[in-house]
Design a protein around this motif. Structure first.
Motif, PDB file in Angstrom:
ATOM      1  N   HIS A 150       0.846  -1.193   0.000  1.00  0.00           N
ATOM      2  CA  HIS A 150       0.000   0.000   0.000  1.00  0.00           C
ATOM      3  C   HIS A 150       0.880   1.241   0.000  1.00  0.00           C
ATOM      4  CE1 HIS A 150      -3.218   2.804   1.137  1.00  0.00           C
ATOM      5  NE2 HIS A 150      -4.057   1.841   0.756  1.00  0.00           N
ATOM      6  N   ARG A 151       0.741   2.044  -1.027  1.00  0.00           N
ATOM      7  CA  ARG A 151       1.641   3.193  -1.199  1.00  0.00           C
ATOM      8  C   ARG A 151       1.510   4.212  -0.072  1.00  0.00           C
ATOM      9  NH1 ARG A 151       1.079   6.966  -6.481  1.00  0.00           N
ATOM     10  NH2 ARG A 151      -0.971   7.234  -5.525  1.00  0.00           N
ATOM     11  N   SER A 152       0.293   4.539   0.327  1.00  0.00           N
ATOM     12  CA  SER A 152       0.088   5.610   1.310  1.00  0.00           C
ATOM     13  C   SER A 152       0.478   5.214   2.733  1.00  0.00           C
ATOM     14  CB  SER A 152      -1.381   6.058   1.303  1.00  0.00           C
ATOM     15  OG  SER A 152      -1.736   6.553   0.029  1.00  0.00           O
ATOM     16  N   THR A 153       0.167   3.952   3.102  1.00  0.00           N
ATOM     17  CA  THR A 153       0.423   3.514   4.483  1.00  0.00           C
ATOM     18  C   THR A 153       1.737   2.759   4.641  1.00  0.00           C
ATOM     19  OG1 THR A 153      -0.760   1.429   4.151  1.00  0.00           O
ATOM     20  CG2 THR A 153      -2.050   3.340   4.901  1.00  0.00           C
ATOM     21  N   ASN A 154       2.344   2.344   3.506  1.00  0.00           N
ATOM     22  CA  ASN A 154       3.571   1.546   3.528  1.00  0.00           C
ATOM     23  C   ASN A 154       3.330   0.166   4.128  1.00  0.00           C
ATOM     24  OD1 ASN A 154       6.470   1.812   2.795  1.00  0.00           O
ATOM     25  ND2 ASN A 154       6.824   1.344   4.945  1.00  0.00           N
ATOM     26  N   PHE A 155       2.076  -0.280   4.141  1.00  0.00           N
ATOM     27  CA  PHE A 155       1.724  -1.589   4.703  1.00  0.00           C
ATOM     28  C   PHE A 155       1.883  -2.655   3.619  1.00  0.00           C
ATOM     29  CE2 PHE A 155      -0.504  -4.787   7.073  1.00  0.00           C
ATOM     30  CZ  PHE A 155      -0.465  -4.368   8.386  1.00  0.00           C
TER      31      PHE A 155
END
Length: 261
Positions: A150-155
């Motif tokens: 996930h790009r925004s959360t880095n998850f």
């Protein structure tokens, strides 16, 4: 006699030094081997927030769906979609890079000359997800896994393989409420595995994807294409491979659909 004893003593001492030298050499070799074995194909392990999802044991406890025959015409009338777009990303020295909101991840690129590496499969802008397949091939044995980042959360979400090789690239439902993926039969197995994850953007990252339903069937068929009708109904184009009298492969197609709710 004195000269003989002196010569024997020198030989023993030199042999002793020889053994010690070999031991040190072996220590260095072992150390290099250990370092090489600990090298990774990517920097996924440096990401703090990650989760494994899609265990068979978990799916076994959840509702199952069945697949029913349908026609080629019914399959073809469903819209064909492309969920992950392979856009231009940074590459250098047989590596590629994925930039998230928190860090730049480095991956060793999989290819003809590098059998232990990763493949960039694209970006889904609706869900803000990168897709990467990590491969490892040793002495003819291949293992792989599918990873969503996930790009925004880095998850990071590591989708557990239902066999040895990676599961297919997930296919999103029309309104991005579900994603489906599959594992075709491997080796002498006849089991076709299909799994559905629920997508919930309102939940924290850890619960963004959740096991929802599955179908494991021993029909010996493989999936070539999936199309969603809506958020509840999925269509499958399946095939069985055979060889003609000249040894050439040809496929016999069958079409199925499933309701997951």
């Amino acid at each position: 006699m004195k000269n003989i004893l002196t010569s024997l003593l020198l030989i023993i001492i030199s042999l002793g030094f020889g053994v010690q030298s070999c031991e040190k050499k072996n220590e260095k070799t072992t150390e290099k081997t250990s370092i090489k074995n600990n090298e990774t194909n990517s920097e996924i392990d440096t990401v703090k927030d990650k989760i494994e999802i899609g265990f068979v044991d978990t799916f076994e406890k959840l509702p199952k769906f069945v697949i029913d025959p349908t026609s080629e015409a019914e399959f073809n009338v469903q819209a064909e979609t492309k969920d992950f777009v392979v856009d231009k990303i940074e590459k250098s020295n047989n590596c590629f890079y994925i930039q998230t909101s928190k860090q730049k991840l480095k991956f060793k690129e999989y290819g003809d000359n590098e059998h232990n590496g990763s493949e960039y499969l694209g970006f889904n802008k609706n869900l803000d997800l990168f897709a990467v397949q990590n491969n490892s091939v040793t002495e003819g044995l291949g293992f792989a896994e599918m990873t969503l980042i996930h790009r925004s959360t880095n998850f990071v979400y590591e989708i557990i393989s239902l066999g040895d090789w990676s599961v297919s690239l997930p296919k999103m439902s029309m309104n991005n409420k579900f994603m489906v993926y599959f594992q075709n039969p491997e080796y002498e197995s006849k089991t076709l595995s299909i799994a559905v994850l629920k997508i919930d953007k309102t939940q924290p990252s850890k619960h963004f994807l959740k096991e929802y339903s599955s179908c494991f069937v021993d029909n010996g068929l493989s999936i070539e294409e999936i199309r969603w009708k809506n958020d509840d109904k999925i269509y499958f184009k399946m095939y069985k491979s055979s060889l003609d009298e000249n040894g050439n492969e040809f496929k016999t197609y069958k079409y199925y659909f499933a309701k997951i709710n």
